[in-house]
Design a protein around this motif. Structure first.
Motif, mmCIF file in Angstrom:
data_model
loop_
_atom_site.group_PDB
_atom_site.id
_atom_site.type_symbol
_atom_site.label_atom_id
_atom_site.label_comp_id
_atom_site.label_asym_id
_atom_site.label_seq_id
_atom_site.Cartn_x
_atom_site.Cartn_y
_atom_site.Cartn_z
ATOM 1 N N MET A 1 0.839 -1.182 0.000
ATOM 2 C CA MET A 1 0.000 0.000 0.000
ATOM 3 C C MET A 1 0.885 1.248 0.000
ATOM 4 S SD MET A 1 -2.881 0.898 2.820
ATOM 5 C CE MET A 1 -3.887 2.329 2.649
ATOM 6 N N THR A 2 0.484 2.242 -0.765
ATOM 7 C CA THR A 2 1.234 3.488 -0.760
ATOM 8 C C THR A 2 0.335 4.624 -0.309
ATOM 9 O OG1 THR A 2 0.717 3.890 -3.088
ATOM 10 C CG2 THR A 2 2.787 2.767 -2.625
ATOM 11 N N VAL A 3 0.959 5.600 0.280
ATOM 12 C CA VAL A 3 0.255 6.788 0.734
ATOM 13 C C VAL A 3 0.463 7.850 -0.333
ATOM 14 C CG1 VAL A 3 0.222 8.582 2.496
ATOM 15 C CG2 VAL A 3 0.614 6.216 3.146
ATOM 16 N N GLU A 4 -0.618 8.515 -0.711
ATOM 17 C CA GLU A 4 -0.499 9.549 -1.737
ATOM 18 C C GLU A 4 -0.941 10.891 -1.185
ATOM 19 O OE1 GLU A 4 -2.340 8.488 -5.452
ATOM 20 O OE2 GLU A 4 -1.606 6.430 -5.311
ATOM 21 N N ILE A 5 -0.247 11.928 -1.626
ATOM 22 C CA ILE A 5 -0.604 13.289 -1.235
ATOM 23 C C ILE A 5 -2.046 13.547 -1.682
ATOM 24 C CG2 ILE A 5 -0.055 15.739 -1.577
ATOM 25 C CD1 ILE A 5 2.109 14.156 -0.035
ATOM 26 N N GLY A 6 -2.835 14.134 -0.798
ATOM 27 C CA GLY A 6 -4.224 14.449 -1.112
ATOM 28 C C GLY A 6 -5.213 13.373 -0.717
ATOM 29 N N GLN A 7 -4.726 12.164 -0.427
ATOM 30 C CA GLN A 7 -5.639 11.102 -0.021
ATOM 31 C C GLN A 7 -5.801 11.103 1.500
ATOM 32 O OE1 GLN A 7 -2.754 7.153 0.258
ATOM 33 N NE2 GLN A 7 -4.644 6.954 -0.839
ATOM 34 N N ASP B 1 3.752 2.523 4.143
ATOM 35 C CA ASP B 1 4.820 2.101 3.233
ATOM 36 C C ASP B 1 6.202 2.585 3.689
ATOM 37 O OD1 ASP B 1 5.766 0.692 1.009
ATOM 38 O OD2 ASP B 1 5.714 2.476 -0.259
ATOM 39 N N VAL B 2 6.469 2.445 4.992
ATOM 40 C CA VAL B 2 7.785 2.815 5.511
ATOM 41 C C VAL B 2 8.523 1.615 6.114
ATOM 42 C CG1 VAL B 2 7.109 5.204 5.902
ATOM 43 C CG2 VAL B 2 6.926 3.578 7.788
ATOM 44 N N TRP B 3 7.923 0.426 6.017
ATOM 45 C CA TRP B 3 8.572 -0.813 6.472
ATOM 46 C C TRP B 3 9.320 -1.357 5.267
ATOM 47 C CZ3 TRP B 3 9.688 -2.594 11.051
ATOM 48 C CH2 TRP B 3 10.040 -3.928 11.233
ATOM 49 N N LYS B 4 10.645 -1.243 5.292
ATOM 50 C CA LYS B 4 11.455 -1.493 4.094
ATOM 51 C C LYS B 4 12.606 -2.448 4.384
ATOM 52 C CE LYS B 4 9.560 1.821 1.528
ATOM 53 N NZ LYS B 4 8.943 1.586 0.259
ATOM 54 N N GLU C 1 21.136 -7.627 5.589
ATOM 55 C CA GLU C 1 19.828 -7.158 5.159
ATOM 56 C C GLU C 1 18.793 -7.498 6.214
ATOM 57 O OE1 GLU C 1 18.892 -8.799 1.321
ATOM 58 O OE2 GLU C 1 20.122 -7.322 0.288
ATOM 59 N N TYR C 2 17.900 -6.565 6.468
ATOM 60 C CA TYR C 2 16.846 -6.784 7.452
ATOM 61 C C TYR C 2 15.702 -5.831 7.152
ATOM 62 C CZ TYR C 2 18.869 -2.576 9.477
ATOM 63 O OH TYR C 2 19.339 -1.314 9.653
ATOM 64 N N MET C 3 14.538 -6.137 7.715
ATOM 65 C CA MET C 3 13.386 -5.253 7.556
ATOM 66 C C MET C 3 13.358 -4.256 8.710
ATOM 67 S SD MET C 3 11.979 -6.162 4.748
ATOM 68 C CE MET C 3 10.389 -5.341 4.774
ATOM 69 N N GLY C 4 13.021 -3.012 8.389
ATOM 70 C CA GLY C 4 12.957 -1.992 9.421
ATOM 71 C C GLY C 4 12.285 -0.731 8.907
ATOM 72 N N ILE C 5 12.193 0.245 9.781
ATOM 73 C CA ILE C 5 11.552 1.521 9.456
ATOM 74 C C ILE C 5 12.486 2.381 8.611
ATOM 75 C CG2 ILE C 5 10.759 3.730 10.435
ATOM 76 C CD1 ILE C 5 8.758 1.736 11.195
ATOM 77 N N GLU D 1 4.843 14.652 2.551
ATOM 78 C CA GLU D 1 5.595 13.512 3.055
ATOM 79 C C GLU D 1 7.077 13.727 2.797
ATOM 80 O OE1 GLU D 1 4.362 9.959 0.953
ATOM 81 O OE2 GLU D 1 5.471 10.527 -0.824
ATOM 82 N N TRP D 2 7.868 13.214 3.710
ATOM 83 C CA TRP D 2 9.317 13.155 3.537
ATOM 84 C C TRP D 2 9.700 11.710 3.781
ATOM 85 C CZ3 TRP D 2 7.009 17.130 6.260
ATOM 86 C CH2 TRP D 2 7.280 18.440 5.833
ATOM 87 N N ARG D 3 10.437 11.130 2.867
ATOM 88 C CA ARG D 3 10.920 9.761 3.020
ATOM 89 C C ARG D 3 12.449 9.783 3.025
ATOM 90 N NH1 ARG D 3 6.946 5.858 2.355
ATOM 91 N NH2 ARG D 3 4.931 6.713 1.740
ATOM 92 N N LYS D 4 13.030 8.749 3.608
ATOM 93 C CA LYS D 4 14.491 8.688 3.741
ATOM 94 C C LYS D 4 15.006 9.989 4.349
ATOM 95 C CE LYS D 4 14.987 5.466 -0.069
ATOM 96 N NZ LYS D 4 15.590 5.172 -1.362
ATOM 97 N N VAL D 5 14.390 10.369 5.441
ATOM 98 C CA VAL D 5 14.680 11.644 6.097
ATOM 99 C C VAL D 5 16.117 11.702 6.607
ATOM 100 C CG1 VAL D 5 14.147 12.982 8.191
ATOM 101 C CG2 VAL D 5 12.293 12.121 6.742
#
Length: 156
Positions: A1-7, A103-106, A114-118, A134-138
């Protein structure tokens, strides 16, 4: 699932450090700064939390609530808050369901492992519950000021 601006922002309910279950709906009518971070007590996460702490009053002045989310349990959040005097809620997303909804669990890589994390990310949700920024990879340095400026320029 992705988060979109405006939704409409994905809804959630998680345990908070104040002993209550907290949902996004609890903050309707306020701007929300929802930030996801990897782990309490680590250098980058501590710097980010303390930056939010130091600007807490300025966020309040623009009718914005700060909420931090990580996979850490409540007990660890409580120690983190007590140690650094954090004046905002931290939510425990131990099953990373909210992180996945935003969609921030990567898949992450560190020192060849390699591991899963925020993935450090921040979302601004307006008073109507819509994701407006939104800001990703802050990168921590200067991020809190950037989020505050965005709210001042766009939501008041």
């Amino acid at each position: 699932m992705t988060v979109e601006i405006g939704q409409t922002a994905p809804q959630f309910e998680l345990p908070a450090n104040n002993g209550e279950m907290v949902s996004l709906n609890d903050f309707q009518g306020k701007n929300v700064v929802l930030y996801f971070y990897p782990k309490d007590m680590t250098p980058g996460c501590t710097t980010q939390a303390c930056d939010f702490r130091d600007h807490h009053e300025s966020f309040s002045d623009v009718d914005a609530v700060i909420i931090g989310v990580s996979p850490d349990p409540i007990e660890r959040h409580t120690k983190f808050i007590d140690k650094h005097g954090l004046p905002f809620l931290l939510l425990a997303d131990e099953k990373h369901e909210v992180a996945e909804a935003y969609d921030v669990w990567k898949l992450k890589k560190n020192f060849g492992k390699e591991y899963m994390g925020i993935e450090r990310s921040t979302f601004v949700i307006d008073k109507e519950g819509k994701v407006v920024k939104e800001w990703r990879k802050v990168r921590v340095k200067g991020h809190v000021e950037e989020a505050l400026s965005y709210i001042r320029e766009n939501l008041i």
